[in-house]
Scaffold this motif. Structure first.
Motif, PDB file in Angstrom:
ATOM      1  N   SER B 372      -3.248   8.102   6.892  1.00 41.76           N
ATOM      2  CA  SER B 372      -2.681   6.799   6.531  1.00 41.76           C
ATOM      3  C   SER B 372      -2.260   5.965   7.724  1.00 41.76           C
ATOM      4  O   SER B 372      -1.219   6.191   8.312  1.00 41.76           O
ATOM      5  CB  SER B 372      -1.481   7.009   5.617  1.00 41.76           C
ATOM      6  OG  SER B 372      -1.088   5.766   5.103  1.00 41.76           O
ATOM      7  N   VAL B 374      -1.709   2.719   7.409  1.00 43.63           N
ATOM      8  CA  VAL B 374      -1.055   1.518   6.883  1.00 43.63           C
ATOM      9  C   VAL B 374       0.047   1.902   5.895  1.00 43.63           C
ATOM     10  O   VAL B 374       0.096   3.030   5.414  1.00 43.63           O
ATOM     11  CB  VAL B 374      -2.063   0.589   6.160  1.00 43.63           C
ATOM     12  CG1 VAL B 374      -2.969  -0.111   7.145  1.00 43.63           C
ATOM     13  CG2 VAL B 374      -2.889   1.354   5.139  1.00 43.63           C
ATOM     14  N   THR B 375       0.911   0.956   5.607  1.00 48.05           N
ATOM     15  CA  THR B 375       2.020   1.220   4.692  1.00 48.05           C
ATOM     16  C   THR B 375       1.834   0.421   3.415  1.00 48.05           C
ATOM     17  O   THR B 375       1.153  -0.587   3.412  1.00 48.05           O
ATOM     18  CB  THR B 375       3.360   0.820   5.336  1.00 48.05           C
ATOM     19  OG1 THR B 375       3.228  -0.514   5.806  1.00 48.05           O
ATOM     20  CG2 THR B 375       3.708   1.740   6.482  1.00 48.05           C
ATOM     21  N   GLY B 376       2.453   0.890   2.363  1.00 42.95           N
ATOM     22  CA  GLY B 376       2.297   0.227   1.075  1.00 42.95           C
ATOM     23  C   GLY B 376       3.246  -0.948   0.928  1.00 42.95           C
ATOM     24  O   GLY B 376       4.276  -1.014   1.582  1.00 42.95           O
ATOM     25  N   GLU B 377       2.857  -1.871   0.094  1.00 40.24           N
ATOM     26  CA  GLU B 377       3.769  -2.974  -0.219  1.00 40.24           C
ATOM     27  C   GLU B 377       3.440  -3.549  -1.596  1.00 40.24           C
ATOM     28  O   GLU B 377       2.286  -3.544  -2.023  1.00 40.24           O
ATOM     29  CB  GLU B 377       3.700  -4.082   0.834  1.00 40.24           C
ATOM     30  CG  GLU B 377       2.317  -4.691   0.987  1.00 40.24           C
ATOM     31  CD  GLU B 377       2.248  -5.761   2.065  1.00 40.24           C
ATOM     32  OE1 GLU B 377       2.693  -6.878   1.786  1.00 40.24           O
ATOM     33  OE2 GLU B 377       1.725  -5.479   3.156  1.00 40.24           O
ATOM     34  N   TYR B 378       4.475  -4.044  -2.249  1.00 36.90           N
ATOM     35  CA  TYR B 378       4.280  -4.686  -3.546  1.00 36.90           C
ATOM     36  C   TYR B 378       3.891  -6.141  -3.329  1.00 36.90           C
ATOM     37  O   TYR B 378       4.071  -6.687  -2.235  1.00 36.90           O
ATOM     38  CB  TYR B 378       5.560  -4.611  -4.377  1.00 36.90           C
ATOM     39  CG  TYR B 378       5.829  -3.220  -4.889  1.00 36.90           C
ATOM     40  CD1 TYR B 378       5.242  -2.774  -6.069  1.00 36.90           C
ATOM     41  CD2 TYR B 378       6.639  -2.337  -4.182  1.00 36.90           C
ATOM     42  CE1 TYR B 378       5.474  -1.496  -6.537  1.00 36.90           C
ATOM     43  CE2 TYR B 378       6.864  -1.055  -4.642  1.00 36.90           C
ATOM     44  CZ  TYR B 378       6.285  -0.634  -5.816  1.00 36.90           C
ATOM     45  OH  TYR B 378       6.502   0.633  -6.285  1.00 36.90           O
TER      46      TYR B 378
END
Lengths: 373, 717
Positions: B372, B374-378
């Motif tokens: 991974s 990258v990081t998650g985001e809403y």
């Protein structure tokens, strides 16, 4: 004993006798001695709450009369100091005993009456604890929203960003960029809605793939939940509008094993750790190689039931490695980056999870339906 | 598509039992939906993907099965028993449009006896759901299902001048097809004609007049390759899909044309008797070359994770009919393959990778999660959307989802969100040119019609208390003359509303809206007969939602709004800008919906509220000294607004006056016409001391005086 003291004692005796006479009406509230034990059965008192409270007040008056500051007994006590020293103690003792003989009884009656009153009052204030609680009728989130949020939560925790794109699309995003050839049946007005201005309603959330790749450069991970439109006549299993979620990952060195791992992880988080997956080659214009993912039926756990039509497997959706033409449409070099994409039908999953017999229920907004979720 | 297991076994030595074979084929991408027992045979029901027309026959499936099992394919007998004469002695073929018909072959069998098919042939066809007709027709049908090439048999004697012309239909030309229907053709359709008229719709269906009958003695067997798009168009335009058109429009094997013809001719001679011509007239002006595709053996692992040696990849591809092509000097380790002529779906390296992977088996691909970076985001604002939804459900509203297109009759009935409509008149809104539900052509410019339909749906089912909210996009055309769907422009905006503002290639304005509808009683769980909902329930729910989103304070200004009832309607303002409206549904609209009870609706521009940013949380130390409250009861004119009174009090400049709240409002008995009784509670508090009664009294007197002065209010006893 001096005659003086004897006279005082006689006075005390007559006070006590007077007390005993006044106390008689309360005698029935005293404990009874049965087999050497003090017993009281307040239920025998047979008084209303108000009568009991009146008795208690009368008892209090009697106490005041007998041992209050202005009582005859108190007046006698004041004489203790005046008695000769040798008789003082005996006389004091005598008065104390006289007093206690009354106050003990009063205390006992008071306690019994008090508990009778509590009992009566509790009885009067008793509630039917089975009546409905005072609970405002709460509303319910649409099942599609609930499922969509769960899906978003899972993918966000796996590093995906939630993306969105227009619902009314150009040909380029809806078809061309997705490698759907000019004369493909999906483009026909039989299958796709067109506006009078020549635009189309997006027929899959895959449209967001190219938007996302243009907006964010790789490495990228996005999911795009949203409405899509296809020209299906509404019936028990079709709506002209439904919800999909598209997933897209573009990074260096990504391969199908990562896609399999990702989808397997997703279904395990959504349907439980024991969920199994199966992947079959398939065909979609925008992926190559392509695959269809199935997961073990959550109802029969793969044994085969009506829900999974006996196969033990439920279709999750289409997926595959992003077609090089799609990467190129977003000006990404397919020799440098690879990616995978997948598409899941939210309504369809919803229909299966709740065993909906008619998918049209999802958009009728019948309150009796919504309140079940 | 249905495949007979016994038939399949005549074409290959695959020894897997039917169900196991079905499983292997499914896992190789040829999905078998069901395996059905049929007497001594088994029928496999396939659900094939559109890229594999080559598998629409027993030969096609046999090839796949053979490659999977590592065995060979056996072609059926192709040689006619009895031959005499050359085809050109009996007929001729002319292709007028070689683009629509790249190849056409005609062969003749003379002296046949048309009769019912022998039992074995009838049984083969019946096994896969086909109805036997007569021996010649059945043989062409049999070969279609055996080899995948659609054929057509003409009664040669009935062809004018006994010749074939492949041409486009003439304007207004008509033909009676085999199904008995009279069809009018257009000039884009390809037909098979004789010297005089069309005798078949090319690739779709033959004509009745030249059909094989018991009187037929000479048969012309057609085998051709038609342009797939042309057949698709014709089939669609005529509303006529046949086994032949289904295959032609997906693409048949252009090198299989003669083989299928020979096979059928051999069968005709064998079954119906007669003598075949030694050859066929095969018009094939430009030979079609299959594509040569390269494969870097490392690409297999790069795309699939499977470690397949180059030799093994080559062996797999060859087993599927790919032919190795000698690589040039600059090959750099690439392998080159010529695709089989039946594999119209293969054109690029990734296609070869898929072939290798599916034959090795997708189940062999090891699963792992991608590392991974990258990081998650809403989605921006989604936390706030969720908060609003949560609060609304707590307030008793359920979430509705309505279809995005509504009936056109709704146009003009509702006042739209400010700024949504950019264009006046014709073309102001987005309309479908091909709706699927009668009338539902308008891409909704407001959420309200959908919600009102939902209310009606509930009323009609006996639910009279309905509280719903919905979020979704509303649409209007973006700008005049901006219909150039050029497309490739991308905006770097997170706001869909903005994306559409003139830079989205003619895309309309899409705005995220949020709407509420309330009617009936305030319900409690398990209890019936609650209070009737009113305007203030609607307003309260809206404010609760915006508060949960941490939007700043909204203002409500009484106003006339097209779809709302005069006197119970207001515009919603946020930061001075209008963001929506709320109130009681107008009587005319209510009547149109046949509503017999008040219905309250609100709609706001959710995008605008979210764009304005979040009201920050600021801690204020808790008061150290107690506050004092004083109530004031007034008789005031009805038109004197509470918000004005409140503002009047707060703007008196009394530092210790901390707030005004409503205790009670009353109109009716004992209150004069045009007035109402209001009780307000004013809170006083100092930060540095406990206020003395005299201080509060003097402040409160000023408050009361202000109310009397400004609003003509009278103090009540």
């Amino acid at each position: 004993m001096s005659s003086e003291v004897a006279g005082y004692r006689a006075q005390a005796d007559s006070i006590r006798e007077a007390f005993e006479r006044k106390f008689e009406r309360f005698a029935r509230f005293l404990n009874k001695r049965i087999n050497g034990e003090n017993v009281v059965d307040v239920t025998e008192f047979n008084l209303s709450l108000e009568e009991a409270q009146a008795e208690l007040r009368a008892l209090s008056d009697l106490e005041t009369w007998y041992v209050g500051r202005k009582s005859q007994l108190s007046a006698l006590k004041k004489l203790i100091g005046k008695v000769s020293p040798e008789e003082r103690s005996g006389f004091g003792q005598y008065l104390l005993l006289t007093q206690i003989a009354g106050t003990d009884k009063i205390a006992e009656v008071e306690s019994n009456l008090q508990s009778y009153i509590w009992k009566k009052r509790s009885e009067r204030e008793r509630v039917d604890v089975t009546l409905p609680g005072r609970r405002p009728r709460r509303g319910h989130l649409h099942p599609i929203t609930q499922l969509r949020q769960r899906i978003e939560d899972i993918f966000v925790s796996m590093g995906y960003a939630v993306e969105d794109g227009p619902e009314v699309e150009t040909d380029f995003y809806n078809f061309t960029a997705l490698n759907i050839p000019e004369l493909h049946p999906a483009r026909s007005p039989q299958d796709t809605f067109y506006t009078t201005g020549g635009l189309s309603l997006r027929s899959q959330t895959s449209t967001v793939q190219v938007h996302a790749m243009q907006r964010r450069r790789p490495p990228l991970r996005v999911i795009a939940p949203g409405r899509v439109f296809r020209r299906d006549t509404p019936d028990a299993t079709h709506n002209p509008m439904f919800f999909q979620v598209e997933g897209l990952l573009v990074e260096r060195g990504v391969q199908m094993g990562h896609l399999k791992g990702t989808l397997s992880e997703f279904v395990r988080r959504l349907f439980g750790a024991g969920t199994r997956t199966r992947f079959r080659p398939s065909y979609f214009p925008f992926t190559e190689p392509s695959m269809e993912a199935d997961y073990s039926c959550f109802k029969c756990n793969g044994a085969g039931c009506r829900l999974c039509k006996g196969s033990g497997w439920i279709e999750l959706g289409g997926s595959g490695m992003v077609h090089p033409n799609v990467l190129r449409a977003a000006r990404i070099n397919p020799d440098e980056f690879s990616g995978f994409a997948f598409g899941l039908g939210i309504d369809r999953m919803c229909g299966l999870m709740y065993e909906l017999d008619d998918i049209r229920l999802l958009f009728e907004n019948d309150v009796r339906f919504l309140e079940q979720f | 598509m249905e495949i007979s297991y016994n038939w399949l076994r005549e074409l290959t030595d695959v020894s897997l039992p039917p169900r196991e074979l079905a499983e292997r084929l499914t896992m190789a991408g040829l999905a078998v939906d069901a395996v059905r027992e049929a007497g001594e045979d088994f029928v496999l029901e396939f659900d094939l993907t559109s890229n594999r027309p080559d598998c629409l026959s027993h030969l096609g499936i046999a090839r796949e099965a053979a490659a999977l099992a590592g065995v060979g394919v056996r072609l059926p007998e192709l040689t006619a028993k009895n031959v005499a004469g050359r085809a050109e002695e009996f007929t001729s073929v002319e292709i007028e449009d070689a683009r629509l018909c790249p190849r056409y072959a005609a062969r003749v069998v003379r002296g046949v006896k048309v009769a019912p098919s022998p039992e074995w042939l009838a049984r083969r066809l019946q096994a896969i759901g086909q109805r036997p007709i007569n021996n010649v027709a059945d043989i062409t049908n049999f070969v279609l299902h055996e080899l995948g090439q659609p054929l057509h048999a003409f009664d040669l004697a009935k062809l004018t001048e006994r010749r074939i012309v492949v041409r486009r239909a003439r304007a207004g030309e008509r033909i009676r097809t085999l199904d008995g229907a009279e069809r009018e053709l257009d000039t884009q359709m390809l037909v098979i004609a004789d010297a005089a008229r069309a005798v078949a719709v090319a690739g779709v269906m033959g004509g009745e007049e030249t059909e094989i009958s018991v009187a037929t003695t000479d048969v012309l067997v057609e085998s051709a390759y038609f342009d797939p798009q042309s057949v698709r168009r014709t089939s669609k335009a005529l509303g006529l899909q046949t086994d032949a058109s289904y295959r032609f429009e997906r693409g048949v094997d252009y090198e299989g044309v003669r083989r299928a013809q020979d096979r059928s001719v051999a069968l005709i001679c064998e079954i119906a008797g007669g003598a075949a011509t030694v050859d066929a007239i095969d018009v094939y002006p430009r030979r079609i070359e299959p594509p040569v595709v390269h494969l870097r053996p490392s690409r297999v692992e790069e795309l699939t994770g499977l470690q397949v040696p180059a030799g093994e990849s080559a062996r797999i591809l060859e087993s599927l009919g790919f032919t190795p092509v000698a690589a040039g000097d600059d090959a750099e380790g690439k392998l080159f393959f010529s695709a089989p002529t039946w594999r119209t779906d293969v054109s690029i390296e990734e296609d070869l990778v898929e072939e290798v992977a599916r034959l090795v088996g997708y189940e062999k691909i090891g699963e792992s999660l991608p590392p991974s970076p990258v990081t998650g985001e809403y989605l921006a604002g989604d936390r706030r959307r969720r908060a609003a939804r949560q609060v609304l459900t707590a307030c008793g509203l359920s979430e509705a989802v309505n279809i995005s297109f509504i009936d056109e009759s709704n146009e003009g009935r509702f006042e739209l969100l400010p700024g949504l409509q950019r264009v006046e008149g014709e073309g102001a809104f987005v309309k479908l040119s091909n709706p699927v539900v009668e009338g539902a052509r308008l891409m909704r410019p407001t959420l309200l019609p959908g919600l009102l339909d939902s209310v009606r749906h509930n009323f009609n089912r006996g639910t009279r208390s309905v509280r719903l909210f919905e979020t979704g996009r509303v649409f209007a055309s973006s700008a005049e003359g901006d219909e150039t769907a050029s497309g490739e422009v991308e905006t770097a905006s997170d706001d869909i509303g903005k994306t559409a503002a003139g830079e989205g290639g003619g895309r309309p304005n899409e705005v995220e809206a949020f709407a509420l509808v309330l009617t009936g009683e305030a319900l409690e769980e398990g209890r019936a007969g609650g209070r009737e909902l009113d305007f203030f329930d609607l307003k309260g729910a809206l404010e609760a939602a915006t508060d949960a989103m941490r939007v700043g304070e909204l203002q409500f200004a009484p106003a006339a709004v097209r779809h709302l009832r005069e006197g119970q309607s207001a515009r919603i303002l946020f930061g001075g800008a209008e963001v929506g409206a709320l109130g009681r549904l107008d009587e005319d609209l209510a009547a149109a919906y046949k509503f017999r009870q008040p219905v309250y609706v609100a709609e706001v521009n959710l995008g605008a509220l979210l764009a304005a940013g979040e009201r920050p949380v600021r801690y204020a130390p808790l008061p150290r000294f107690p506050s004092v409250v004083r109530d004031v009861s007034l008789l005031a004119p009805r038109r004197a607004a509470f918000s004005e009174m409140r503002r009047a009090i707060l703007s008196l400049g009394l530092e210790e006056c901390r707030g005004v709240s409503l205790v009670d409002v009353y109109e009716g008995a004992n209150v004069p016409e045009g007035k109402r009784s209001l009780t307000l509670r004013v809170e006083y508090r100092a930060d540095d001391r406990t206020l003395r009664d005299e201080e509060v009294d003097s402040m409160h007197a000023r408050v009361v005086a202000a109310l009397e002065d400004k609003f003509g209010a009278q103090l009540r006893g």
